[in-house]
Design a protein around this motif. Sequence first.
Motif: not given
Length: 209
Positions: A33-48
Amino acid sequence: MTDIPGNLLILLGNLPVTVSTTMRLHITSTGSGYSEKIELCQLATPSPTLAVTYTPAVLATMNATAPFSATPTIGGPIALPAQSIRTGSNTLCHPEDSRCAQEDFVDSDNDGLPGVTLPASITALSPPLDLDAYVALTIPVTLSNGILTDATHISGDGAFAAIGQFHSTSSLPSNGAIDLTTTNPTFPVTLTRLGAGDIPCSTVVQPLP
């Protein structure tokens, strides 16, 4: 980087945020079958009212791998697995689950402190209050209605959230829940193949040609 309107519920209240993220998917054949690796390379949650820094050490912990089966054909459907990225704890720390106490936190970023450490600043206060938040997060990521549109693109409907708990170095607030939701339950996503092999995040975050 994809920008997604959303809301962050913490002790400060329900804050409007924009979830900005770049993700990397690496799909390999396993023979059966297949294998999927998911990775967050960038993340930002800007708020006032709240600024949070997702450091490289923390981003390096934000990944997950899952097997799946598929018979890919151009123009046909492809069902990628729903994944839950978990960091700072081996337990699902739901915002309403008081059992996920500080002793359940795991030092995923290896800095000697519980959970993963996120420097934050409550900019709604004058002067702003700077603190370190020790966080346990679970980030569900899904792609539904996936279509292999051509040899280098998969399109579909994405979904992203984050739930968990935190403890901080400040007495205001000292601990609490995290519940990040997007304004729309799903949003359009196009995955682009950048090349052969395991392309690193340092390449993925560069602008597409």
